[in-house]
Design a protein around this motif. Structure first.
Motif, PDB file in Angstrom:
ATOM      1  N   GLY A   1      21.485 -14.416   5.060  1.00  0.00           N
ATOM      2  CA  GLY A   1      22.472 -14.367   4.029  1.00  0.00           C
ATOM      3  C   GLY A   1      23.605 -15.045   4.536  1.00  0.00           C
ATOM      4  O   GLY A   1      24.385 -15.969   4.220  1.00  0.00           O
ATOM      5  N   ILE A   2      24.379 -14.610   6.276  1.00  0.00           N
ATOM      6  CA  ILE A   2      25.211 -14.992   6.647  1.00  0.00           C
ATOM      7  C   ILE A   2      25.088 -16.479   6.885  1.00  0.00           C
ATOM      8  O   ILE A   2      26.170 -17.333   6.718  1.00  0.00           O
ATOM      9  N   VAL A   3      23.972 -16.964   7.293  1.00  0.00           N
ATOM     10  CA  VAL A   3      23.843 -18.462   7.672  1.00  0.00           C
ATOM     11  C   VAL A   3      24.103 -19.348   6.596  1.00  0.00           C
ATOM     12  O   VAL A   3      24.776 -20.089   6.610  1.00  0.00           O
ATOM     13  N   VAL A   4      23.348 -18.858   5.521  1.00  0.00           N
ATOM     14  CA  VAL A   4      23.506 -19.665   4.362  1.00  0.00           C
ATOM     15  C   VAL A   4      24.963 -19.710   3.823  1.00  0.00           C
ATOM     16  O   VAL A   4      25.537 -20.555   3.350  1.00  0.00           O
ATOM     17  N   PHE A   5      25.611 -18.406   3.763  1.00  0.00           N
ATOM     18  CA  PHE A   5      27.136 -18.278   3.753  1.00  0.00           C
ATOM     19  C   PHE A   5      27.803 -19.452   4.369  1.00  0.00           C
ATOM     20  O   PHE A   5      28.825 -20.183   3.669  1.00  0.00           O
ATOM     21  N   ILE A   6      27.674 -19.357   5.710  1.00  0.00           N
ATOM     22  CA  ILE A   6      28.649 -20.403   6.354  1.00  0.00           C
ATOM     23  C   ILE A   6      27.953 -21.829   6.214  1.00  0.00           C
ATOM     24  O   ILE A   6      28.998 -22.337   6.005  1.00  0.00           O
ATOM     25  N   ALA A   7      26.705 -22.216   6.040  1.00  0.00           N
ATOM     26  CA  ALA A   7      26.505 -23.444   5.698  1.00  0.00           C
ATOM     27  C   ALA A   7      26.835 -23.740   4.337  1.00  0.00           C
ATOM     28  O   ALA A   7      27.520 -24.953   4.430  1.00  0.00           O
TER      29      ALA A   7
END
Lengths: 333, 283
Positions: free
Chosen positions: B143-149
Motif C-alpha cells: 500500500g505504501i509503495v503504491v501511495f508513493i508511486a
C-alpha cells in the motif's frame, strides 16, 4: 375522434374535468375494487398487495429522483426502519397498531432531517453516499443483533390487528393506502411547492438566485419521501408477517430505483407502472432462474443507457410516432 | 500492536479502492459505485490465475490487468455516452455494481472461497521480540509503495500535472489542446487497476465471496468523504483513520465497528463538510 376528445376536455371544468383526466386511473381503481369478489386466489391478492405497497415506495423515490433530482442510494433505510421499528414495537412491546404509525412517522422525520441537514448543505452527492452508508449500517445491525431481530433467519409472528387479519381486508387497506398516496402525490407535484421542486431539478443554481431556499425544499421532499417509505415498509412487514434484513439491503433500494426508471422518472403514472411491471416479473423470473437479478441488472443498465426517459414513456413515444406516421399516410391517400 | 497492524493492513486495502474512486470523482465528477466491482473482480480473477498457475506474482499482475481492462471498458462503453449527466452516471454505476456481483455468482457460485497465502508470505517475523504476520506487513508495504508511486506520478510527471489540472479546471486543460477524454480513460483504467490490485492482495486476508465488493464500497465511501472527495493524499489519510478505528472499535465492540465509522463521518460532515483535504466549492 381525437378532435372530439379535445373539445370534450375543453368544455369540462372542475370536478368532471379532473375525473376525465384520470379516467384510466379510475377504471383501474374500480377493477381493483371488484377484483377480490371475482377471484379469491390468495396468491394473486398477495401479489397485488405487494404491488400497491411498492407503488407507494416508488412514489416516494420518484418524488426525490424524478421531481427534485435528489438521488438516494439507501432508501431501503426508511423501508426497513418502518418494518423493524414497527414490527418490534408490535411483537416485543405490544404497542397497538394506531400508536405505532405516529411513532415511526416521527422517527422518519427526525432521520431525514438529520441526514438532510448533514449532507445536502454541502453537495448533493453526499446525500447519495451517506444514505448508502447508513442503510448498510442498519442492515448490518439487523443481521448481527440476533437476540432482537433474529438475524438472517428473520423474525415471524408480526400479526396485523384483527380488522386487517383477513387477506381481503388487508388488500383493501393497502389499496386505500396507495390511493391516498396517489392523491397526495398528484396534489403535491401540482402545488406551488411541486413546481419549485421541478425548478430545482432543472436548474438548482437559478432557483437559488431567484430567492428560494433550496435546502429547505429539498429537506421537505426527503421528509415526505422518508415518511412514505417508512409506512410502506411497515405495511409490507405486516403483509408478510415477517421481518428480514433484506428489507434494508441495497436490492430493496434498487427495487424502487428500477420501478422509477422503468415507469418513467418524474411522471405521475411511473411509480404504479414500475411496480406493476417489476414485482410480478420478479416473482415469475425467480421461479425460473436464481440469476434473475443479473437479468434485471442488465435490463436496468440498458434502459439507463438507451432509454433515459424510462421504458414505458419511450415505448409511448414510439407508439405516438407510429400513430402520427399512420395518420400522415392516411391523409395522403 | 497487532490491532494497529491489522488496522493498517485494512487501511491499505481501503486506500487502494478509495484512491481511484476519489480521483475519478475529482476529475470527471463520476461517483463510480462500480469501483468496488473492480476490487471484487481483482480478487476472483487473481484467485483463478493463482489456482491454475500457482504463481502469486502472476496472479497479482494478471488481476491488476483485468481491473485496468474492465475499467477502460466501463468508461468507454457505459459512461462516455453519459458525460455531463451526473444523475444517470450514478444510476448506471449502481446497475453495473449489481451486474458485476451477479456475474461473479454465475461464474464462481456464492460460497466463500479461500485464497491460500503464497509460501514466502506465510508465517511471522520476529522484530524486537514481537511477532508480526508477514502477510499483513506485505499488504502494508504494498500500500505504501503504491501511495508513493502514484504520488510521484501525480506530482512529478507531465501526465500527473495534466490530471491535477483536470481536477482543478477541466475546460482550461482542453483549451490548452489536451484531449481530456484520453486523460479520463487513463485515470479510470489506473483507478480500476489499483482497486483490482487491492482485491487480489486483500483476498488471502479477507476471503473471496460475492458480497466482498459491496462490503468494501461502504467504508470506501466513508474514507473519501472524510479524506475529501478528489484528494489523493486525503484518501490515504482517510483510509488510515477508518482502518484503525475499525480495527480498534471492532476489537472492543465487534458488532458496531461500522457505527464508529458512521459517527466519524457525521462529525466530519458537521465540522468540515468538504472533508479533511477537500477542495472548497465544487459540485
Amino acid at each position: 375522434m381525437a378532435m372530439n376528445q379535445v373539445n370534450l376536455e375543453e368544455k369540462m371544468t372542475g370536478i368532471p374535468a379532473a375525473l376525465w383526466r384520470y379516467k384510466y386511473g379510475l377504471i383501474l381503481l374500480v377493477l381493483f375494487l371488484i377484483y377480490p369478489l371475482v377471484t379469491p386466489s390468495i396468491y394473486h391478492l398477495s401479489l397485488l398487495i405487494e404491488v400497491f405497497i411498492f407503488t407507494v415506495f416508488a412514489i416516494s423515490y420518484n418524488l426525490m429522483l424524478g421531481y427534485t433530482g435528489i438521488i438516494s442510494l439507501g432508501h431501503a433505510l426508511f423501508f426497513g426502519m418502518g418494518g423493524y421499528v414497527g414490527g418490534l414495537l408490535m411483537v416485543e412491546a405490544d404497542y397497538p397498531f394506531l400508536l405505532i404509525i405516529p411513532i415511526i412517522v416521527l422517527i422518519a422525520i427526525a432521520l431525514s432531517v438529520i441526514i438532510g441537514f448533514l449532507t445536502l448543505r454541502v453537495r448533493a452527492i453526499f446525500f447519495a453516499m451517506v444514505t448508502m452508508a447508513i442503510a448498510t449500517f442498519f442492515w448490518i445491525v439487523a443481521q448481527r443483533w440476533t437476540d432482537m431481530t433474529g438475524g438472517d433467519d428473520g423474525m415471524g409472528g408480526i400479526i396485523p390487528p384483527d380488522l386487517l387479519l383477513p387477506r381481503e381486508n388487508y388488500y383493501y387497506f393497502t389499496l386505500i393506502f396507495m390511493v391516498l398516496a396517489y392523491l397526495f402525490f398528484i396534489r403535491f407535484v401540482n402545488s406551488p411547492t411541486g413546481r419549485i421542486l421541478e425548478a430545482i431539478r432543472e436548474n438548482e443554481e437559478r432557483t437559488r438566485h431567484l430567492g428560494y431556499n433550496v435546502l429547505n425544499f429539498k429537506i421537505i421532499v426527503i421528509v415526505i419521501a422518508g415518511i412514505m417509505a417508512t409506512l410502506s415498509g411497515f405495511f409490507y412487514t405486516l403483509s408478510m408477517r415477517f421481518l428480514h434484513p433484506s428489507y434494508l439491503d441495497v436490492d430493496t433500494t434498487l427495487d424502487a430505483l428500477l420501478m422509477t426508471v422503468i415507469g418513467g422518472m418524474g411522471t405521475i403514472t411511473g411509480p404504479f407502472i414500475g411496480a406493476v411491471v417489476v414485482k410480478p416479473l420478479e416473482h415469475v423470473m425467480s421461479t425460473y432462474t436464481e440469476h434473475w437479478l443479473l437479468i434485471f441488472g442488465i435490463i436496468y443498465v440498458l434502459i439507463v443507457l438507451f432509454l433515459p426517459k424510462g421504458l414505458v414513456p419511450s415505448l409511448k413515444d414510439q407508439a405516438d410516432r407510429l400513430r402520427l406516421l399512420g395518420r400522415k399516410l392516411l391523409s395522403k391517400n | 500492536m497487532s490491532l494497529s497492524l491489522n488496522g493498517l493492513s485494512l487501511a491499505m486495502l481501503y486506500f487502494l479502492i478509495a484512491a481511484g474512486f476519489s480521483l475519478i470523482f475529482g476529475l470527471m465528477s463520476v461517483l463510480n459505485l462500480a469501483h468496488a466491482s473492480f476490487f471484487l473482480w481483482g480478487a476472483y480473477s487473481g484467485l483463478a490465475i493463482f489456482t491454475t498457475t500457482g504463481n502469486f506474482t502472476l496472479a497479482v499482475i494478471g488481476a491488476t490487468i483485468v481491473g485496468v481492462i474492465m475499467g477502460l471498458l466501463v468508461e468507454y462503453l457505459t459512461l462516455r455516452p453519459l458525460y455531463g449527466n451526473h444523475l444517470f452516471q450514478i444510476l448506471m454505476t449502481l446497475g453495473l455494481l449489481l451486474v458485476f456481483e451477479e456475474l461473479v455468482k454465475l461464474i464462481w457460485g456464492t460460497t466463500i472461497l479461500g485464497f491460500p497465502r503464497p509460501e514466502i508470505l506465510t508465517g511471522s517475523l520476529v522484530i524486537l521480540g514481537r511477532y508480526f504476520p508477514v502477510y499483513r506487513l506485505f499488504i502494508i508495504i504494498a500500500g505504501i509503495v503504491v501511495f508513493i508511486a502514484v504520488y510521484l506520478i501525480l506530482n512529478r510527471t507531465k501526465i500527473g500535472i495534466t490530471v491535477r489540472a483536470g481536477v482543478e479546471d477541466e475546460g482550461m486543460v482542453q483549451a490548452l489542446g489536451i484531449d481530456i477524454r484520453k486523460v479520463f480513460s487513463g485515470v479510470f483504467g489506473l483507478g480500476a487497476g489499483l482497486a483490482a490490485l487491492g482485491g487480489v492482495i486483500g483476498a488471502p486476508f479477507l476471503g473471496v465471496y460475492p458480497e466482498l465488493g459491496f462490503e468494501m464500497l461502504v467504508p470506501a465511501l466513508i474514507v473519501v468523504i472524510i479524506g475529501g472527495l478528489g484528494s489523493f493524499h486525503g484518501s490515504f489519510v482517510g483510509a488510515v483513520i477508518i482502518g484503525l478505528s475499525q480495527s480498534f472499535g471492532g476489537y472492543f465492540i465487534p458488532e458496531f465497528a461500522l457505527a464508529i465509522n458512521v459517527a466519524l463521518l457525521a462529525i466530519v460532515l458537521l465540522i468540515k463538510p468538504t472533508g479533511l483535504f477537500g477542495i472548497e466549492g465544487g459540485h
